[in-house]
Write an enzyme that holds these catalytic residues in place. Structure first.
Site, PDB file in Angstrom:
ATOM      1  N   PRO A   1      80.816  45.737  86.201  1.00  0.00           N
ATOM      2  CA  PRO A   1      80.402  46.054  84.835  1.00  0.00           C
ATOM      3  C   PRO A   1      79.798  44.834  84.149  1.00  0.00           C
ATOM      4  CG  PRO A   1      82.552  46.996  85.290  1.00  0.00           C
ATOM      5  CD  PRO A   1      82.201  46.115  86.466  1.00  0.00           C
ATOM      6  N   GLU A   2      78.620  45.012  83.557  1.00  0.00           N
ATOM      7  CA  GLU A   2      77.933  43.925  82.888  1.00  0.00           C
ATOM      8  C   GLU A   2      78.094  44.077  81.379  1.00  0.00           C
ATOM      9  OE1 GLU A   2      76.854  41.475  84.466  1.00  0.00           O
ATOM     10  OE2 GLU A   2      76.416  42.129  86.510  1.00  0.00           O
TER      11      GLU A   2
ATOM     12  N   HIS B   1      95.849  53.209  91.304  1.00  0.00           N
ATOM     13  CA  HIS B   1      95.118  52.081  90.726  1.00  0.00           C
ATOM     14  C   HIS B   1      95.135  52.053  89.200  1.00  0.00           C
ATOM     15  CE1 HIS B   1      93.854  51.485  94.799  1.00  0.00           C
ATOM     16  NE2 HIS B   1      93.041  52.509  94.801  1.00  0.00           N
TER      17      HIS B   1
ATOM     18  N   ARG C   1      90.003  47.420  92.760  1.00  0.00           N
ATOM     19  CA  ARG C   1      89.873  46.179  93.528  1.00  0.00           C
ATOM     20  C   ARG C   1      90.730  45.041  92.979  1.00  0.00           C
ATOM     21  NH1 ARG C   1      83.307  46.088  94.629  1.00  0.00           N
ATOM     22  NH2 ARG C   1      83.153  48.249  95.317  1.00  0.00           N
TER      23      ARG C   1
ATOM     24  N   ARG D   1      64.631  21.349  84.358  1.00  0.00           N
ATOM     25  CA  ARG D   1      65.457  22.146  85.275  1.00  0.00           C
ATOM     26  C   ARG D   1      64.599  22.625  86.449  1.00  0.00           C
ATOM     27  NH1 ARG D   1      70.471  24.585  83.478  1.00  0.00           N
ATOM     28  NH2 ARG D   1      71.081  23.560  81.533  1.00  0.00           N
TER      29      ARG D   1
END
Length: 272
Positions: free
Chosen positions: A2-3, A91, A110, A152
């Protein structure tokens, strides 16, 4: 995993159910998450009232006064609001029972998520202390990003995915933002012009905002707090489309590896 848009979607979904509610029970079925849940956590938050639900990067923050509950969904975690007497599934690791008769339930197959707490009066939690600005906040603008790119050599895609530079720009959203800005993902960050930095900031904002509005990107393990899936994947322009024609110009989308992550771009629309 999930972002930011998925986490923000979750925050907006659970906030109305949590704000103003008192925690009347805490059940920890599996404490061994990415960081073990402290034995003291149930005692610390029991009977506390939740004053609000915030987000910092990909972390959810439940404001309980002089204690803040920090939640991270890891790679496969999700939060759901269920009835207090709803039987747990496999879970379902943690329940926070509320005085409304509802329960906030953490599901994490997980076990890469986290449930921790800290005293905000002592400063931010170490996991939050070195995070960069929010991509939708005022501190993240073209001038800031341009300064961060100077001298950079790292690829611009890797730079915008660095949480020390800006939080929440995950792999999918980085590819999509660079496409929208017309910048190749492997280009050295130090070669980004000021005008391009401004364009990239606007692209990141646009992509993340659109994803939040549409409920996040459909990933294999991501579901909303009500169990429904996100829909932003229907709008993806380059990510996951290797070999398919660009939706803008028809050129075949290419796939490369940047920072050990699959990366997608259009060689015509992203000429530089």
């Amino acid at each position: 995993m999930p972002e930011l848009p998925e986490v923000e979607t979750t925050r907006r979904g659970i906030e109305p159910h949590l704000t103003g509610r008192r925690i009347t029970g805490v059940v920890v079925r599996q404490p061994r998450l990415r960081w073990p849940i402290p034995d003291s956590l149930p005692r610390q938050i029991l009977e506390r009232r939740i004053h609000g639900v915030d987000r910092r990067g990909k972390y959810l923050l439940l404001d309980c006064g002089d204690i803040t509950l920090l939640v991270h969904l890891g790679m496969s975690g999700s939060l759901r609001i269920v009835e207090n007497d709803s039987p747990p599934r496999l879970h379902d690791h943690v329940d926070l029972a509320l005085d409304s008769g509802k329960t906030l339930r953490l599901h994490d197959p997980r076990r890469f998520g986290a449930l921790l707490c800290f005293d905000p009066r002592e400063g931010p939690h170490p996991l939050l202390a070195e995070l960069g600005p929010e991509p939708l906040g005022d501190q993240f603008d073209g001038d800031y990003l341009h300064r961060q790119t100077r001298r950079r050599r790292t690829a611009i895609k890797s730079l915008i995915m660095d949480s020390h530079v800006v939080v929440g720009v995950g792999n999918i959203y980085a590819s999509e933002s660079l496409f929208l800005a017309g910048i190749r993902p492997r280009r050295a960050a130090g070669r980004i012009t000021r005008a391009e930095a401004f364009r990239l900031v606007e692209a990141i904002r646009a992509v993340l905002t659109a994803s939040i509005e549409q409920g996040g990107t459909t990933l294999r393990d991501f579901v909303h707090e009500d169990g429904s899936h996100g829909y932003f994947s229907q709008q993806l322009r380059v990510y996951g489309r290797a070999g398919l024609p660009c939706l803008r110009c028809g050129t075949a989308i290419r796939q490369v590896v940047v920072g050990q992550r699959s990366t997608f771009y259009c060689p015509h629309c992203q000429e530089r």
